[in-house]
Design an enzyme around this catalytic site. Structure first.
Site, PDB file in Angstrom:
ATOM      1  N   CYS A 125       1.008  -1.240   0.052  1.00  0.00           N
ATOM      2  CA  CYS A 125      -0.224  -0.082   0.009  1.00  0.00           C
ATOM      3  C   CYS A 125       0.757   1.256  -0.169  1.00  0.00           C
ATOM      4  O   CYS A 125       2.015   1.216   0.623  1.00  0.00           O
ATOM      5  CB  CYS A 125      -0.846   0.002   1.214  1.00  0.00           C
ATOM      6  SG  CYS A 125      -1.806   1.275   1.587  1.00  0.00           S
ATOM      7  N   HIS A 167      -9.505  -3.483  -1.999  1.00  0.00           N
ATOM      8  CA  HIS A 167      -8.135  -2.868  -1.406  1.00  0.00           C
ATOM      9  C   HIS A 167      -8.649  -1.198  -1.298  1.00  0.00           C
ATOM     10  O   HIS A 167      -8.546  -0.728  -0.236  1.00  0.00           O
ATOM     11  CB  HIS A 167      -6.887  -3.014  -1.704  1.00  0.00           C
ATOM     12  CG  HIS A 167      -5.619  -2.338  -1.351  1.00  0.00           C
ATOM     13  ND1 HIS A 167      -4.775  -2.696  -0.782  1.00  0.00           N
ATOM     14  CD2 HIS A 167      -5.397  -0.937  -1.220  1.00  0.00           C
ATOM     15  CE1 HIS A 167      -3.752  -1.949  -0.189  1.00  0.00           C
ATOM     16  NE2 HIS A 167      -4.177  -0.883  -0.538  1.00  0.00           N
ATOM     17  N   GLU A 168      -9.089  -0.610  -2.499  1.00  0.00           N
ATOM     18  CA  GLU A 168      -9.151   0.972  -2.466  1.00  0.00           C
ATOM     19  C   GLU A 168     -10.496   1.206  -1.766  1.00  0.00           C
ATOM     20  O   GLU A 168     -10.603   2.194  -1.013  1.00  0.00           O
ATOM     21  CB  GLU A 168      -9.135   1.140  -4.008  1.00  0.00           C
ATOM     22  CG  GLU A 168      -7.999   1.081  -4.605  1.00  0.00           C
ATOM     23  CD  GLU A 168      -6.723   1.542  -3.823  1.00  0.00           C
ATOM     24  OE1 GLU A 168      -6.551   2.445  -3.160  1.00  0.00           O
ATOM     25  OE2 GLU A 168      -5.565   0.932  -3.990  1.00  0.00           O
ATOM     26  N   HIS A 171     -10.117   1.330   1.716  1.00  0.00           N
ATOM     27  CA  HIS A 171      -9.417   2.674   2.422  1.00  0.00           C
ATOM     28  C   HIS A 171     -10.649   3.686   2.723  1.00  0.00           C
ATOM     29  O   HIS A 171     -10.557   4.554   3.687  1.00  0.00           O
ATOM     30  CB  HIS A 171      -8.620   3.325   1.422  1.00  0.00           C
ATOM     31  CG  HIS A 171      -7.376   3.044   1.369  1.00  0.00           C
ATOM     32  ND1 HIS A 171      -6.560   3.019   2.474  1.00  0.00           N
ATOM     33  CD2 HIS A 171      -6.521   1.988   0.581  1.00  0.00           C
ATOM     34  CE1 HIS A 171      -5.165   2.572   1.940  1.00  0.00           C
ATOM     35  NE2 HIS A 171      -5.163   2.218   0.877  1.00  0.00           N
TER      36      HIS A 171
HETATM   37 ZN    ZN Z   1      -3.744   1.310  -0.041  1.00  0.00          ZN
END
Ligand code: ZN
Length: 215
Positions: A125, A167-168, A171
């Site tokens: 990341c 993953h995004e 966030h």
């Molecule tokens: Zn990330």
């Protein structure tokens, strides 16, 4: 930074500080990465939103990375960009099902797992520089989101693209991949490059004593 005037101002200020279209990336420890982002509901003028997306794209390319969420540049809105057109070699592409992911902006994305299958691979990341760790994620996810023009989409992603969008989107909920990682797999980048930069994490699992089963 919760009302629209302050968000519009905050984004304009960020954009005005861009160098070659690129802005700094927040790293873990900064509260913005741990704060659930607000849905985009017209807080930004259309032109400001377009400029923000362009800066996110340039910042992602510059890093380089395959995704960037707005909180990673200090903006607490549910917006992310993704793009994975890197040439990575056939074995890696096949093992990780890393198929090309053309650029797109995700507005207000939500995802859920499709099916039971989970796959575990090393990931990293831009907000956790210097390290990689293994994360088990759904092999396929259903992603519902809007485009910058408000066109709603509902589609299923598989393999590495599924990992990127998950993953995004994580966030945007204040979740960083290390929250979901197998902590014993954590590897400094140079060690990863020397020992474990291969398609599957199974040799690393044996050597570092972490379990890839039953995740
Ligand atoms: Zn990330």
């Amino acid at each position: 930074m919760t009302n629209s005037a302050s968000l519009e101002d905050a984004v304009r200020e960020l954009l005005s500080g861009a160098r070659d279209g690129v802005v700094p990336i927040a790293v873990v420890g900064e509260p913005v990465l741990r704060t659930p982002a607000a849905p985009l509901t017209g807080q930004l003028e259309r032109r400001t939103l377009g400029a923000l997306i362009e800066v996110m794209r340039a910042t992602m390319h510059d890093a380089p990375g395959v995704g960037l969420a707005a909180p990673q540049i200090g903006i607490p809105l549910r917006i992310a960009v993704v793009e994975d057109m890197y040439d990575i070699g056939e074995e890696l592409a096949r093992t990780r099902r890393r198929t090309p992911l053309p650029f797109r902006a995700l507005v207000n994305p939500l995802y859920q797992a499709v099916g039971e299958k989970r796959v575990a691979f090393y990931e990293g990341c831009l907000s956790v520089p210097g390290y990689q760790a293994v994360v088990a994620r759904a092999e396929s996810v259903r992603l519902r989101c809007s485009s910058v023009d408000g066109v709603e989409t509902d589609e299923v992603f598989h393999g590495w693209p599924a990992r990127i969008v998950a993953h995004e989107t994580d966030h945007l909920d204040g979740t960083v991949y290390v929250d979901k990682a197998i902590t014993r797999s954590l590897a400094a980048n140079d060690v990863y490059a020397e020992l474990w930069a291969e398609p599957s994490p199974s040799r690393a699992a044996a050597a570092l004593d972490f379990d890839l089963e039953g995740m």
